[in-house]
Design an enzyme around this catalytic site. Structure first.
Site, mmCIF file in Angstrom:
data_model
loop_
_atom_site.group_PDB
_atom_site.id
_atom_site.type_symbol
_atom_site.label_atom_id
_atom_site.label_comp_id
_atom_site.label_asym_id
_atom_site.label_seq_id
_atom_site.Cartn_x
_atom_site.Cartn_y
_atom_site.Cartn_z
ATOM 1 N N GLY A 3 0.811 -1.213 0.000
ATOM 2 C CA GLY A 3 0.000 0.000 0.000
ATOM 3 C C GLY A 3 0.848 1.269 0.000
ATOM 4 O O GLY A 3 0.506 2.242 -0.665
ATOM 5 N N HIS B 206 -13.579 9.517 -18.682
ATOM 6 C CA HIS B 206 -12.812 9.731 -19.912
ATOM 7 C C HIS B 206 -11.695 10.767 -19.742
ATOM 8 O O HIS B 206 -11.843 11.757 -19.030
ATOM 9 C CB HIS B 206 -13.745 10.183 -21.043
ATOM 10 C CG HIS B 206 -14.398 11.505 -20.768
ATOM 11 N ND1 HIS B 206 -13.804 12.700 -21.084
ATOM 12 C CD2 HIS B 206 -15.568 11.812 -20.166
ATOM 13 C CE1 HIS B 206 -14.590 13.694 -20.718
ATOM 14 N NE2 HIS B 206 -15.668 13.177 -20.143
#
Ligand SMILES: CC(=O)SCCNC(=O)CCNC(=O)[C@H](O)C(C)(C)COP(=O)(O)OP(=O)(O)OC[C@H]1O[C@@H](n2cnc3c(N)ncnc32)[C@H](O)[C@@H]1OP(=O)(O)O
Length: 208
Positions: free
Chosen positions: A68, A135
């Protein structure tokens, strides 16, 4: 065909990577961890074979760093790449990744995540459970888009940033490098490098 994945980092995040990898078609998963031999560090479902440095002597078809901490993730990814060991991306079949998105190596995409057209996901990024990257977003190397986060279109995120669980980011916003966006925050304007922001709208966290 049998395919073996070697994962560096046998913690909780590593479990998620192993489970995801099996769904993604890796037939065998083995672990390497810096705590090998020092503790009871082990997983119930997968073998722990040694220290990360031992990864090169246990031949695998691909390797993945499941740590992590983004600095440690980068360090071990670069260690693998320096030795020309193949760094894989692991993508859950229950995620949706546009054929027009670009993913570099060492990327994790967990179940339920959506990555839309012309997004660019750099090396070592974590796109966690149910995160949505719309997008034309760009996510810099070793950043983490935490579970349930939603990035609208054309959001830019630098390297080593952490977008906390359930945060939301308005379209067109730029978030710098080494930024921490707190859990549940709503980011509506650009965030400079190194800041921690919380709340709605997201503001720098007060330093006591
Ligand atoms: C699969 C996985 O598990 S992925 C992991 C997902 N986890 C996350 O996304 C965690 C993201 N981390 C956070 O949101 C953290 O709370 C941080 C980084 C924003 C702040 O952490 P710390 O610096 O340790 O803050 P600390 O807990 O001491 O709180 C300091 C103050 O900020 C407030 N605060 C902390 N986090 C938030 C937050 N997300 N939103 C609003 N306020 C917050 C606290 O209430 C506290 O306020 P007070 O001083 O008025 O009492």
């Amino acid at each position: 065909m049998s395919r073996r994945l070697g994962i560096i980092g046998a913690g909780g995040h590593g479990k998620v990577v192993a489970d995801t990898a099996e769904r993604a078609g890796w037939s065998k998963v083995v672990f390497f961890d810096p705590r090998f031999g020092l503790s009871e560090q082990t997983h119930a479902h997968w073998p722990l074979l040694g220290f990360p440095e031992d990864a090169q002597t246990h031949e695998c078809d691909g390797y993945f760093v499941a740590i992590g901490n983004s600095q440690a993730r980068q360090q071990w990814c670069e260690w693998l790449l320096d030795r020309r060991l193949p760094v894989a991306s692991v993508i859950d079949p229950a995620s949706t990744v546009s054929q027009y998105a670009m993913l570099e190596s060492g990327v994790l995409v967990v179940a339920g995540a959506v990555i839309n057209a012309d997004a660019h996901i750099a090396q070592g990024v974590i796109v966690n459970t149910r995160a949505a990257i719309d997008h034309d977003c760009t996510i810099g190397a070793y950043s983490h888009v935490c579970p349930g986060s939603a990035l609208a279109g054309t959001v830019a995120v630098g390297e080593h940033s952490w977008l906390g669980i359930g945060c939301q980011v308005r379209q067109g916003v730029s978030i710098g490098s080494n930024v921490m966006v707190g859990a549940g925050a709503t980011v509506v304007s650009d965030i400079q490098d190194g800041l921690t922001v919380v709340g709605t709208p997201a503001r720098p966290q007060k330093i006591l």
